[in-house]
Design an enzyme around this catalytic site. Structure first.
Site, PDB file in Angstrom:
ATOM      1  N   GLY A  11       0.783  -1.254  -0.191  1.00 20.81           N
ATOM      2  CA  GLY A  11      -0.204  -0.118   0.073  1.00 20.81           C
ATOM      3  C   GLY A  11       0.862   1.271   0.103  1.00 20.81           C
ATOM      4  O   GLY A  11       2.201   1.374  -0.198  1.00 20.81           O
ATOM      5  N   GLN A  12       0.232   2.583   0.217  1.00 22.14           N
ATOM      6  CA  GLN A  12       0.864   3.709   0.197  1.00 22.14           C
ATOM      7  C   GLN A  12       1.962   3.967   0.964  1.00 22.14           C
ATOM      8  O   GLN A  12       3.051   4.191   0.892  1.00 22.14           O
ATOM      9  CB  GLN A  12      -0.312   4.768   0.153  1.00 22.14           C
ATOM     10  CG  GLN A  12       0.485   6.070  -0.327  1.00 22.14           C
ATOM     11  CD  GLN A  12      -0.287   7.397   0.459  1.00 22.14           C
ATOM     12  OE1 GLN A  12      -1.211   7.165   1.113  1.00 22.14           O
ATOM     13  NE2 GLN A  12       0.111   8.510  -0.191  1.00 22.14           N
ATOM     14  N   ARG A  36      -2.101  -8.433  -2.339  1.00 20.81           N
ATOM     15  CA  ARG A  36      -1.993  -7.991  -3.579  1.00 20.81           C
ATOM     16  C   ARG A  36      -0.581  -8.787  -4.275  1.00 20.81           C
ATOM     17  O   ARG A  36       0.236  -9.228  -3.470  1.00 20.81           O
ATOM     18  CB  ARG A  36      -1.891  -6.710  -4.058  1.00 20.81           C
ATOM     19  CG  ARG A  36      -3.068  -5.956  -3.592  1.00 20.81           C
ATOM     20  CD  ARG A  36      -2.827  -4.364  -3.508  1.00 20.81           C
ATOM     21  NE  ARG A  36      -2.592  -4.049  -2.270  1.00 20.81           N
ATOM     22  CZ  ARG A  36      -2.615  -2.884  -1.621  1.00 20.81           C
ATOM     23  NH1 ARG A  36      -2.831  -1.781  -2.619  1.00 20.81           N
ATOM     24  NH2 ARG A  36      -2.327  -2.526  -0.453  1.00 20.81           N
ATOM     25  N   TYR A 141     -14.279   3.816   8.856  1.00 19.72           N
ATOM     26  CA  TYR A 141     -13.099   3.425   8.931  1.00 19.72           C
ATOM     27  C   TYR A 141     -12.742   4.357  10.388  1.00 19.72           C
ATOM     28  O   TYR A 141     -11.788   3.816  10.994  1.00 19.72           O
ATOM     29  CB  TYR A 141     -12.547   4.557   7.651  1.00 19.72           C
ATOM     30  CG  TYR A 141     -10.859   4.600   7.624  1.00 19.72           C
ATOM     31  CD1 TYR A 141     -10.080   3.729   7.677  1.00 19.72           C
ATOM     32  CD2 TYR A 141     -10.511   6.075   7.817  1.00 19.72           C
ATOM     33  CE1 TYR A 141      -8.713   4.074   7.762  1.00 19.72           C
ATOM     34  CE2 TYR A 141      -9.290   6.306   7.640  1.00 19.72           C
ATOM     35  CZ  TYR A 141      -8.242   5.124   7.740  1.00 19.72           C
ATOM     36  OH  TYR A 141      -7.016   5.680   7.629  1.00 19.72           O
TER      37      TYR A 141
HETATM   38  C1  AKB Z   1      -8.025   8.852   4.477  1.00 18.93           C
HETATM   39  O1  AKB Z   1      -8.136   9.866   3.561  1.00 18.93           O
HETATM   40  O2  AKB Z   1      -8.807   8.064   4.553  1.00 18.93           O
HETATM   41  C2  AKB Z   1      -6.885   8.534   4.996  1.00 18.93           C
HETATM   42  C3  AKB Z   1      -6.769   9.035   6.341  1.00 18.93           C
HETATM   43  C4  AKB Z   1      -6.600  10.337   6.687  1.00 18.93           C
HETATM   44  O3  AKB Z   1      -6.580   8.261   7.334  1.00 18.93           O
HETATM   45  N1  AKB Z   1      -5.772   9.183   4.168  1.00 18.93           N
END
Ligand code: AKB
Length: 315
Positions: A11-12, A36, A141
């Site tokens: 990932g990033q 991946r 999230y």
């Molecule tokens: C997102 O935009 O979901 C992430 C974060 C701020 O955790 N880059």
């Protein structure tokens, strides 16, 4: 000697963190894993294995076989993708964390797990958001990140494991691309400025968000993991900050370097997520406890991004 496992290495953050950890510990001592295919930048730099972050037995087998002493768990669904599939977001983000915490108890492993500014919601103070404040996340999230912070604290208090965490702001990098976040526009804008000379932003022009250049984020992660335990008094994820800007402000800084660059705005579903997050972060606790200090501001980051992307994109 440390034996490190990076979960979510393609990932990033994962790609650059794996490369940095391999410089410190030696390529053979840092296992990279992801569901991946191996990222081309990692090929030939150390061992790689295909691993689903929710596969408890697969992870346990690898950890025991290799005598892993540190795990960096980076696999996660981010804010925008998480809203498209909230159930998967919860399952992936929480299952992977809980099983790594259980392994940490069993095998005495030191853990790094990233939290995010997404833990904050509309009831949080928006300007210079303090370390300790109201936390009512609005996205799945953000909910997984806050639940994760509480889980880490619980395992640390109950089982005495060493788990460390930061609340990353939006991360900006040129080597590896972001995927599925609300702050991703701040990477796309540089790529499109060079490729097309224009960019349509999915956030409105006056939306301030906390951001950080990837080199600072990697250094922060490694410095936190290397800090002597007695320096760390805060057992929740640390607020971490470098800069804050709006889409209009980053566009102006790009225009100074690419005068014909044109910016337009078409806010979409991600605007509500950005509006629920702070505009700036107070990270004085990290600065005081483990001497965190950022190096990149918007101008320096823009020079570095454009210079490297020009070469990468052949512009
Ligand atoms: C997102 O935009 O979901 C992430 C974060 C701020 O955790 N880059």
């Amino acid at each position: 000697m440390e034996k490190v496992l990076v979960i979510g290495a393609c990932g990033q953050i994962g790609v650059e963190l794996t490369l940095a950890l391999r410089k410190i510990h030696g390529g053979d001592n840092v296992w990279a894993s992801d569901i991946r295919d191996e990222n081309p930048l990692l090929v030939g730099t150390g061992p790689y294995t295909s691993l689903d972050a929710t596969d408890a037995e697969g992870t346990r087998t690898l950890v025991k076989r290799e005598g892993v002493t540190q795990i960096y768990l980076l696999a996660a669904l981010l804010s925008a993708t998480g809203e498209k599939n909230p159930k998967l977001c919860w399952d992936l983000n929480m299952t992977s964390l809980r099983q790594v915490l259980d392994l940490a108890v069993e095998e005495k492993i030191k853990i790094f797990w990233p939290s995010s500014i997404a833990v904050f919601g509309t009831t949080t103070p928006k300007v210079r958001t303090p370390q300790m404040t109201v936390i009512e996340p609005t996205t799945m999230y953000g909910i997984t990140k806050y639940a994760g912070e509480m889980l880490c604290q619980y395992y640390q208090k109950r089982y005495g494991i060493d788990v460390r965490s930061v609340r990353y702001p939006g991360l900006i990098s040129w080597k590896s691309e972001p995927g599925g976040g609300t702050t991703d526009y701040a990477v796309d804008i540089y790529i499109q400025a060079l490729k097309e000379g224009k960019y349509t932003c999915f956030l409105s022009e006056n939306t301030p968000l906390p951001m950080m250049y990837m080199d600072d984020a990697i250094r922060a992660t490694i410095e936190l993991m290397q800090a002597p335990a007695d320096m760390l008094k805060t057992h929740m994820a640390y607020n971490l900050s470098a800069m804050s800007f709006t889409p209009k402000e980053i566009a102006e800084v790009i225009k100074k370097r690419i005068p014909n660059f044109e910016m337009s705005y078409a806010p979409d579903h991600r605007q509500a997520i950005a509006d629920s997050w702070p505009g700036s972060i107070d990270d004085s606790v990290a600065r005081n406890e483990w001497n965190w200090k950022h190096e990149f501001d918007l101008e320096k980051m823009t020079d570095t991004m454009l210079e490297n992307l020009k070469t990468k994109l052949g512009k």
